[in-house]
Every structure is written in structure tokens, then in C-alpha cells.
Design a protein around this motif. Structure first.
Motif, PDB file in Angstrom:
ATOM      1  N   VAL A 182       0.843  -1.205   0.000  1.00  0.00           N
ATOM      2  CA  VAL A 182       0.000   0.000   0.000  1.00  0.00           C
ATOM      3  C   VAL A 182       0.873   1.248   0.000  1.00  0.00           C
ATOM      4  CG1 VAL A 182      -1.669   1.338   1.338  1.00  0.00           C
ATOM      5  CG2 VAL A 182      -1.963  -1.127   1.108  1.00  0.00           C
ATOM      6  N   ALA A 183       1.929   1.233   0.792  1.00  0.00           N
ATOM      7  CA  ALA A 183       2.822   2.389   0.829  1.00  0.00           C
ATOM      8  C   ALA A 183       3.436   2.635  -0.547  1.00  0.00           C
ATOM      9  CB  ALA A 183       3.919   2.177   1.879  1.00  0.00           C
ATOM     10  N   GLU A 184       3.792   1.578  -1.248  1.00  0.00           N
ATOM     11  CA  GLU A 184       4.346   1.731  -2.593  1.00  0.00           C
ATOM     12  C   GLU A 184       3.279   2.270  -3.556  1.00  0.00           C
ATOM     13  OE1 GLU A 184       5.868  -2.078  -3.634  1.00  0.00           O
ATOM     14  OE2 GLU A 184       7.549  -2.002  -2.194  1.00  0.00           O
ATOM     15  N   LEU A 189       1.378   6.592  -6.891  1.00  0.00           N
ATOM     16  CA  LEU A 189       0.267   7.475  -7.223  1.00  0.00           C
ATOM     17  C   LEU A 189       0.698   8.937  -7.188  1.00  0.00           C
ATOM     18  CD1 LEU A 189      -2.729   8.005  -7.793  1.00  0.00           C
ATOM     19  CD2 LEU A 189      -3.164   7.806  -5.334  1.00  0.00           C
ATOM     20  N   ASN A 190       1.462   9.300  -6.175  1.00  0.00           N
ATOM     21  CA  ASN A 190       1.946  10.682  -6.098  1.00  0.00           C
ATOM     22  C   ASN A 190       2.854  11.018  -7.275  1.00  0.00           C
ATOM     23  OD1 ASN A 190       0.770  11.976  -3.823  1.00  0.00           O
ATOM     24  ND2 ASN A 190       2.005  10.703  -2.459  1.00  0.00           N
ATOM     25  N   ASP A 191       3.669  10.071  -7.676  1.00  0.00           N
ATOM     26  CA  ASP A 191       4.534  10.315  -8.840  1.00  0.00           C
ATOM     27  C   ASP A 191       3.694  10.508 -10.107  1.00  0.00           C
ATOM     28  OD1 ASP A 191       6.729  10.068  -7.208  1.00  0.00           O
ATOM     29  OD2 ASP A 191       7.110   7.952  -7.741  1.00  0.00           O
ATOM     30  N   LEU A 192       2.653   9.676 -10.276  1.00  0.00           N
ATOM     31  CA  LEU A 192       1.770   9.795 -11.446  1.00  0.00           C
ATOM     32  C   LEU A 192       1.071  11.156 -11.467  1.00  0.00           C
ATOM     33  CD1 LEU A 192       0.141   8.635 -13.869  1.00  0.00           C
ATOM     34  CD2 LEU A 192      -1.419   7.617 -12.194  1.00  0.00           C
ATOM     35  N   GLU A 200       2.836  16.344 -18.476  1.00  0.00           N
ATOM     36  CA  GLU A 200       3.440  15.239 -19.220  1.00  0.00           C
ATOM     37  C   GLU A 200       2.348  14.272 -19.707  1.00  0.00           C
ATOM     38  OE1 GLU A 200       6.367  13.366 -16.798  1.00  0.00           O
ATOM     39  OE2 GLU A 200       7.352  15.253 -16.254  1.00  0.00           O
ATOM     40  N   ASP A 201       2.660  13.529 -20.760  1.00  0.00           N
ATOM     41  CA  ASP A 201       1.755  12.491 -21.249  1.00  0.00           C
ATOM     42  C   ASP A 201       1.890  11.292 -20.318  1.00  0.00           C
ATOM     43  OD1 ASP A 201       0.239  10.636 -22.516  1.00  0.00           O
ATOM     44  OD2 ASP A 201       1.317  10.665 -24.426  1.00  0.00           O
ATOM     45  N   THR A 202       0.844  11.050 -19.534  1.00  0.00           N
ATOM     46  CA  THR A 202       0.919  10.005 -18.510  1.00  0.00           C
ATOM     47  C   THR A 202       0.103   8.772 -18.882  1.00  0.00           C
ATOM     48  OG1 THR A 202      -0.916  11.100 -17.357  1.00  0.00           O
ATOM     49  CG2 THR A 202       1.322  11.660 -16.650  1.00  0.00           C
ATOM     50  N   THR A 203      -0.237   8.625 -20.158  1.00  0.00           N
ATOM     51  CA  THR A 203      -1.073   7.488 -20.553  1.00  0.00           C
ATOM     52  C   THR A 203      -0.406   6.162 -20.222  1.00  0.00           C
ATOM     53  OG1 THR A 203      -1.997   8.815 -22.366  1.00  0.00           O
ATOM     54  CG2 THR A 203      -2.316   6.425 -22.461  1.00  0.00           C
ATOM     55  N   ALA A 204       0.824   6.015 -20.635  1.00  0.00           N
ATOM     56  CA  ALA A 204       1.532   4.757 -20.376  1.00  0.00           C
ATOM     57  C   ALA A 204       1.772   4.573 -18.883  1.00  0.00           C
ATOM     58  CB  ALA A 204       2.855   4.747 -21.137  1.00  0.00           C
ATOM     59  N   GLN A 205       2.114   5.672 -18.181  1.00  0.00           N
ATOM     60  CA  GLN A 205       2.349   5.588 -16.744  1.00  0.00           C
ATOM     61  C   GLN A 205       1.073   5.177 -16.002  1.00  0.00           C
ATOM     62  OE1 GLN A 205       4.115   9.155 -15.184  1.00  0.00           O
ATOM     63  NE2 GLN A 205       4.307   8.368 -13.089  1.00  0.00           N
ATOM     64  N   PHE A 206      -0.066   5.707 -16.479  1.00  0.00           N
ATOM     65  CA  PHE A 206      -1.343   5.333 -15.862  1.00  0.00           C
ATOM     66  C   PHE A 206      -1.624   3.854 -16.071  1.00  0.00           C
ATOM     67  CE2 PHE A 206      -5.884   4.533 -16.679  1.00  0.00           C
ATOM     68  CZ  PHE A 206      -6.402   4.793 -15.414  1.00  0.00           C
ATOM     69  N   ASP A 207      -1.398   3.360 -17.301  1.00  0.00           N
ATOM     70  CA  ASP A 207      -1.640   1.948 -17.578  1.00  0.00           C
ATOM     71  C   ASP A 207      -0.758   1.064 -16.693  1.00  0.00           C
ATOM     72  OD1 ASP A 207      -3.490   2.678 -19.477  1.00  0.00           O
ATOM     73  OD2 ASP A 207      -2.101   2.485 -21.173  1.00  0.00           O
ATOM     74  N   ALA A 271      -0.153  13.314   3.045  1.00  0.00           N
ATOM     75  CA  ALA A 271      -0.223  14.778   2.995  1.00  0.00           C
ATOM     76  C   ALA A 271       0.143  15.272   1.596  1.00  0.00           C
ATOM     77  CB  ALA A 271       0.719  15.371   4.040  1.00  0.00           C
ATOM     78  N   ARG A 272       1.164  14.632   0.987  1.00  0.00           N
ATOM     79  CA  ARG A 272       1.565  14.993  -0.377  1.00  0.00           C
ATOM     80  C   ARG A 272       0.436  14.684  -1.362  1.00  0.00           C
ATOM     81  NH1 ARG A 272       5.932  11.695  -3.968  1.00  0.00           N
ATOM     82  NH2 ARG A 272       5.840  13.003  -5.844  1.00  0.00           N
ATOM     83  N   LEU A 273      -0.264  13.557  -1.145  1.00  0.00           N
ATOM     84  CA  LEU A 273      -1.385  13.190  -2.014  1.00  0.00           C
ATOM     85  C   LEU A 273      -2.482  14.256  -1.959  1.00  0.00           C
ATOM     86  CD1 LEU A 273      -2.885  11.161  -3.835  1.00  0.00           C
ATOM     87  CD2 LEU A 273      -3.677  10.013  -1.745  1.00  0.00           C
ATOM     88  N   SER A 274      -2.774  14.714  -0.756  1.00  0.00           N
ATOM     89  CA  SER A 274      -3.804  15.760  -0.627  1.00  0.00           C
ATOM     90  C   SER A 274      -3.397  17.025  -1.364  1.00  0.00           C
ATOM     91  CB  SER A 274      -4.056  16.068   0.851  1.00  0.00           C
ATOM     92  OG  SER A 274      -4.659  14.975   1.504  1.00  0.00           O
ATOM     93  N   GLN A 275      -2.155  17.409  -1.267  1.00  0.00           N
ATOM     94  CA  GLN A 275      -1.684  18.617  -1.960  1.00  0.00           C
ATOM     95  C   GLN A 275      -1.786  18.450  -3.474  1.00  0.00           C
ATOM     96  OE1 GLN A 275       2.280  19.179  -0.452  1.00  0.00           O
ATOM     97  NE2 GLN A 275       1.581  19.911   1.561  1.00  0.00           N
ATOM     98  N   ASN A 276      -1.364  17.276  -3.981  1.00  0.00           N
ATOM     99  CA  ASN A 276      -1.440  17.033  -5.424  1.00  0.00           C
ATOM    100  C   ASN A 276      -2.886  17.112  -5.928  1.00  0.00           C
ATOM    101  OD1 ASN A 276       1.312  16.652  -5.965  1.00  0.00           O
ATOM    102  ND2 ASN A 276       1.238  14.481  -5.379  1.00  0.00           N
ATOM    103  N   LEU A 277      -3.786  16.470  -5.209  1.00  0.00           N
ATOM    104  CA  LEU A 277      -5.188  16.449  -5.636  1.00  0.00           C
ATOM    105  C   LEU A 277      -5.827  17.832  -5.530  1.00  0.00           C
ATOM    106  CD1 LEU A 277      -6.273  13.069  -3.984  1.00  0.00           C
ATOM    107  CD2 LEU A 277      -6.041  13.532  -6.437  1.00  0.00           C
TER     108      LEU A 277
END
Length: 674
Positions: A182-184, A189-192, A200-207, A271-277
Motif C-alpha cells: 500500500v505504501a508503494e 500514485l503521487n509520482d503519477l 506530461e503524457d501520462t497514458t503509459a504511466q497510468f496503464d 499529505a503529499r497526495l492531498s496537496q497534489n489532488l
């Protein structure tokens, strides 16, 4: 065979592939009646449709009732819940750990045990401070250590559940490997999200992300945008949950966050996830707060879900209100309605959507030149049919008059004969005439073989059934008093019912609708139906009778029928220059002009009926005098009976005296069959 399903057996459940294909079609009749009633009361068709959708019908809940259920659901959430569930559970686990440790220390006799007792006895009152102080404590009691480890596990699961629904249950009894996975996922997710925020084009990263971590997302998002939408709504709810806590509760949980799974890194990643979103979806409500006041404690994840539910209920409330610019019934989120209120509410809302759509698609409502909605001719016919059905029910116990049986060259042979009378022009029945002459000759002693001589008494004519053609002038009072005293809509309903009867059952008749207020004017049924009441002083019956006279002149071969519906004495008349003269009480000149014009109209032989609305004695005397002058009738119906009175008077005026049954009036199958 054990462990294998029988292919011959079938199971059944609720159909979940969209609207039920076997559901009965929606009934538009009630909706159209309600819309038509409001249009006749002065609403625009758009307003009338919105009012029906709000109110609903006898068997159909409206938007207001569904919205009230949404409001009750919202109040229930706030009234039954409180947000300190996690803190309460942590305190219970902490108390259990401390009690078990005290018992163990009491059994141990070494000096270290005494020092540990001092540490345990002097723990801070704050559960968060106590948990942080005991983070490195060397527990002697296995039971106490297990309870304290549950606190760290609970904090981790609650922190994740705030951002990813279902994590609290999914990670119960999780292994260290599960927690590491889960931590990974959160780190990936934060990197994506960070890459997406940089453009950036994140289509491949999302897949790749979904292929590795898709099991954590039961919503099955199909793109980064869908993934962000799902997570942002939940994360914003978590932020609102935090702001809904008291300052003390907020400080406690912030302090405890570092103990989640015993890993401060998880708190940092969340906390980083909340900031990104928040950066990707700033339009979400990140700063709201609610006041919970119930007894059921909610954990952090449950609290976030409650705040998410409240936000969804608020959106549903707005959608159901349909009060914002550009509102459409399709805006209502049926899936959200099902989640919050159940399938029945969604079915009701879907039915209302179908009613609104089908009123347009079936041609009941059409677009006018200015882009607004209007009642189509098809809708007018259906409304007239329904109103005439009501009239028929009121007339069903009465005798009516429709046709005249009289001598005449025109008409269909009835099969009967009668004695000739002076002035008759219908064809002779030769067989009956000659037979009469033979019988008379023989009875007088003559010889019929030598021939007979016809006499007038021998002649019989073939009786024909002639239908009268009528020219009907319906004069309706459109002064403001009609609307003020609740007579506006019954007047319009009456006109629409009579119009439908004439246009469908007596197509040879001519009907003129004339409204008289300050001025009089000829009106189409659409114009009269849509006419709004205006505060305009004057009841100009004189002008209305002038227009009726012109109408009768255009139809010299028809039987004239004059029907006047009014609730007031004449207070205005038309001057020679086309201007109106108004005075109240009625001026003698206005009365004189009105009476003179009534005399002119009745010289055409018009059969006249006045329908007096209201109990004003002055009006009653005046109307009765007018009727007596022209050998007319006065009817003073209740408003609910106005339509039946006018239709019945029309049928009687064109009938010539022969009573007819209800079937005679409207045909074997009923008048609406036409």
C-alpha cells in the motif's frame, strides 16, 4: 455432483441493465392535464412543466418530495453521528494496554518494573500524547503490546481509508508485506499525479500504475482524469472531516498521524497526495465543515465517507431543485440517488425525466418562434378530450338534445312517412300515396280498376332527418374580476371543452370565441388558453356583441347560438371613434348601447343563454332582464358545473326539442373515440 453447478438451473434477480425494459410506459395524461391547467391559470408552458415535475401526480412522487427525503437523509447523518470515533477507539485500546501492563508490572518485583510503573502512572491525559510517549516503551505484557500495536494499525488503516474507501476493512489483519504494498501504491500514485500536473503524457504511466495497483480501485477508472475525479472527491471530504473536528480533536489526530503503522513516511505521503489532488481539482470543496451532533462515533474513514455523502446529498438537492440557470432533468445523478436513497427514489426521478422527455418527443410541447415551449395542437386536442370527458360524466345522468327531426328536402330518409302539410317540400312516398287513394276510392264505393283520383289527404311524404348547422358565438368575460375570484381557469376549461366538441363531433358547426374585457377580441383556442389575466378595468359586453353580430352575418344559413359567460354588469362600451368609454357603476349610456346591440344580435334568431357567475344581486337583476328581453335563458352554475352547463346549452340550442340519450349525444363508442 458436489462442487459443480447444475447448468439446467437458473437464478433470477433484479434487472440492473438500466431502465426496466418491461416497465409500463409512463402515463402522460395526468401530466398533460396538470400542465394544461397551470397554463390556463397563467403559467408559461415551461413554468407549468416545472411545477408538475416539482409536485408530481397522484401516483407519482415529484422532485420536491424526493428532495425532502434527501434533506431528511442529510439531517439524519448529522443528528446520529459524531466524529470522535477514532479517538474513542484509540482511548479504549490505550486503556486496555495500560491496564494489562499495570497488572504485569504488579507481578514483577525488579527495580525496572518500579520505574516502568512510575512512567505508566504519569502518562499525559491526552491519548495522543500518551501514545507518542509510549512509542518506544518496552512492553512487558504481551496482551498490552498487542493492544498498543492495534492502535498503530488502526491509525494506519483509518488514514488510508480517508483517501481510499474500503481500506480500513481491506487491511484488517494485514501483514507487513500488505502494508508495504500500500505504501508503494501511494508513492507511485503521487509520482503519477505530479507528472500529470507538469503536463506530461501520462497514458503509459497510468496503464502501468493500474496494472500494478488496480486492485485498490474498485471504481475501475479508465483514465488519469477519472482517477483524479474519484480520489479528489474523497480527499476533499477528508479535509472537510478534519475541519469539522474541534481544535482539540484535530490536534490529537494530527499528533497521532505519525504513529500510523509506526511509519511517519505514510503520513507524509498522504499529505503529499492531498496537496497534489487539491492542485489538480481546486474546484472541490476543500474548506467546508459540518456540525455533527449524534451519539454514533465515526472513524476517520467513516467520517470522510459521511462528509462525502453529505456533499453528494448537497449536489442532489441542487439538481432536484432545478432552480439554477440551464437546469435540465438529465442533470439528476440517478446513481447517486440510488446510493443515498435507494432504488425507489431513482425510479421516481427517472420516471419524471421520461415524462419531461416524452412530452416533447411526442409533440405535446413544441418550440415557439421565440424559442420557448408552447402547447402543441396535439396537446390542445388531448386536453379538450379530457375536459369534455369530465363534462360528459356530469351530463351522463341527464337528457340532452342534439338533432332535429323535421320535414325538409335536405337530409337523410328516416324510413318513416307522414301526411303532407302545406309548405312541405320533401319527396312524396308514391307507394303510400297511391295506396291511400285506392283505399279511399274503394271505401267510398268506387271501382279502383277504372282508375283513382288523388286528393290532398292521400298524399304522404317521406320523412327526412335533417341536422341543423349552428353558428355558435361563445362570449367569455376576460375582465380582471374573473381571475381575482377564481373563475379564470373554469372559463378556459369550458371554452376548450366546447371547442373540442364542435371540432370533433359537429364539424359542420362554426364556433367563434370572443373575449370581452376593456375591449373585445376574437380569440383562437390557443390564444384563449394561454391568455394571462391583466388588471384592466372594464366589462365591454357591447363590443363582444358587435363581434358576435358580424360572425352571425357571415353564416346566414346557420342557426345562431349566443352563449355569454360573465360575472359582472357591463361597465364599458365602444364609441364611434373606436375608443372605449368606462364608468362604474355602469353608466346608463353603456347599458343602453349593450341592450341595443343585444336586440340586433337576436334579430338573427339567435338562441341566447347567459351564464351568470357569482351572487351579486345587481348582476342577477340585469342578466335576467336581458334574458327576458330576448326570450333567452339564465343559468347560474357552480364553477365546477360551468362546462357541463355551456355544453348542454349548446346541444339543446342546436337540437330543436328532441331529447336524446347520452349515447345519442356522443355516439356509440363515446365522443372521445372521434
Amino acid at each position: 455432483m458436489a462442487g459443480r453447478s447444475d447448468p439446467r438451473r437458473s437464478s433470477y434477480g433484479r434487472y440492473d441493465g438500466g431502465p426496466d425494459p418491461l416497465a409500463p410506459p409512463v402515463d402522460l395524461a395526468e401530466a398533460l392535464d396538470a400542465v394544461g391547467e397551470d397554463v390556463m391559470a397563467g403559467y408559461s408552458p415551461e413554468q407549468a412543466l416545472r411545477e408538475y415535475l416539482r409536485r408530481g401526480g397522484d401516483q407519482q412522487r415529484g422532485l420536491d418530495e424526493i428532495a425532502a427525503e434527501v434533506a431528511r437523509r442529510r439531517q439524519q447523518l448529522l443528528r446520529n453521528s459524531r466524529l470522535d470515533g477514532t479517538l474513542t477507539e484509540i482511548k479504549e485500546l490505550l486503556d486496555a494496554a495500560v491496564l494489562a501492563e499495570r497488572k504485569q508490572l504488579a507481578r514483577d518485583l525488579d527495580d525496572d518494573a518500579r520505574f516502568a510503573e512510575l512512567q505508566i502512572e504519569n502518562l499525559p491525559d491526552s491519548p495522543a500524547a500518551a501514545v507518542n510517549e509510549l512509542a518506544d516503551y518496552d512492553w512487558r505484557s504481551p496482551e498490552a503490546r498487542e493492544s498498543f500495536d492495534k492502535i498503530k494499525d488502526l491509525l494506519g488503516r483509518e488514514a488510508l481509508d480517508q483517501h481510499f474507501a474500503g481500506m480500513k476493512q481491506a487491511l484488517e489483519n494485514a501483514t507487513d508485506e500488505d502494508r508495504q504494498a500500500v505504501a508503494e501504491m501511494v508513492a507511485d500514485l503521487n509520482d503519477l499525479l505530479a507528472a500529470h500536473a507538469r503536463g506530461e503524457d501520462t497514458t503509459a504511466q497510468f496503464d502501468q500504475f493500474m496494472a500494478r495497483h488496480g486492485q485498490y480501485f474498485p471504481e475501475n477508472p479508465q483514465s488519469v482524469e477519472e482517477l483524479i475525479d474519484t480520489l479528489a472527491a474523497r480527499s476533499a471530504a477528508a479535509q472537510r472531516f478534519r475541519k469539522s473536528l474541534s481544535p482539540e480533536q484535530r490536534a490529537e489526530l494530527d499528533s497521532l498521524a505519525q504513529q500510523a503503522f509506526g511509519s511517519p513516511e505514510l503520513a507524509d505521503q498522504l499529505a503529499r497526495l492531498s496537496q497534489n489532488l487539491q492542485g489538480l481539482r481546486p474546484a472541490e470543496d476543500w474548506n467546508g465543515a459540518e456540525e455533527f451532533e449524534g451519539d454514533q462515533g465515526l472513524g476517520m474513514g467513516e467520517g470522510a465517507q459521511a462528509l462525502q455523502d453529505l456533499a453528494e446529498l448537497d449536489r442532489l438537492s441542487e439538481q432536484l431543485s432545478q432552480s439554477y440557470p440551464g437546469a435540465r432533468m438529465d442533470d439528476i445523478d440517478l446513481d447517486a440517488l440510488t446510493r443515498q436513497l435507494g432504488e425507489d427514489a431513482a425510479v421516481d426521478a427517472r420516471t419524471l425525466q421520461q415524462i419531461a422527455d416524452e412530452l416533447r418527443q411526442t409533440g405535446m410541447l413544441s418550440r415557439s418562434a421565440d424559442g420557448g415551449l408552447k402547447l402543441s395542437p396535439k396537446a390542445m386536442r388531448q386536453l379538450g378530450r379530457a375536459l369534455l370527458r369530465d363534462v360528459a360524466q356530469k351530463l351522463s345522468g341527464r337528457s340532452g338534445q342534439r338533432e332535429t327531426r323535421q320535414a325538409g328536402a335536405a337530409g337523410e330518409l328516416s324510413g318513416a312517412t307522414r301526411e303532407w302539410r302545406f309548405g312541405d317540400t320533401e319527396p312524396w312516398d308514391v307507394t303510400r300515396t297511391v295506396t291511400n287513394a285506392v283505399l279511399r276510392t274503394v271505401s267510398e264505393g268506387g271501382d279502383a280498376k277504372r282508375g283513382v283520383r288523388l286528393q290532398l289527404d292521400d298524399i304522404e311524404v317521406s320523412e327526412t332527418e335533417a341536422r341543423t348547422q349552428s353558428a355558435v358565438a361563445l362570449l367569455v368575460d376576460t375582465s380582471f374580476s374573473m381571475a381575482m375570484d377564481g373563475r379564470w381557469v373554469p372559463m378556459k376549461r369550458t371554452a376548450l371543452a366546447l371547442h373540442h366538441l364542435v371540432s370533433t363531433r359537429f364539424r359542420g358547426d362554426q364556433l367563434e370565441l370572443i373575449g370581452f374585457g376593456r375591449y373585445a377580441q376574437k380569440l383562437s383556442i390557443e390564444e384563449l388558453t394561454a391568455m394571462d389575466a391583466k388588471y384592466d378595468k372594464g366589462t365591454n359586453l357591447h363590443h363582444g356583441l358587435l363581434l358576435a353580430e358580424r360572425f352571425f352575418r357571415r353564416h346566414p344559413n346557420a342557426q345562431p347560438v349566443l352563449l355569454v359567460v360573465t360575472d359582472g354588469e357591463p361597465t364599458a362600451h365602444l364609441e364611434r371613434d373606436g375608443q372605449t368609454f368606462f364608468d362604474y357603476p355602469p353608466h346608463p349610456l353603456t347599458i343602453a348601447r349593450t341592450v341595443t346591440e343585444l336586440d340586433a344580435v337576436t334579430r338573427f334568431g339567435a338562441q341566447t343563454t347567459f351564464f351568470r357567475l357569482g351572487e351579486d344581486p345587481g348582476l342577477a337583476r340585469f342578466i335576467q332582464q336581458m334574458a327576458d328581453r330576448v326570450d333567452g335563458r339564465v343559468v347560474s352554475p357552480e364553477l365546477d358545473d360551468l362546462g357541463a352547463a355551456v355544453v348542454g346549452s349548446y346541444l339543446g340550442a342546436r337540437g330543436g326539442g328532441r331529447s336524446a340519450s347520452f349515447r345519442d349525444l356522443f355516439g356509440e363508442r363515446g365522443f372521445w373515440a372521434g
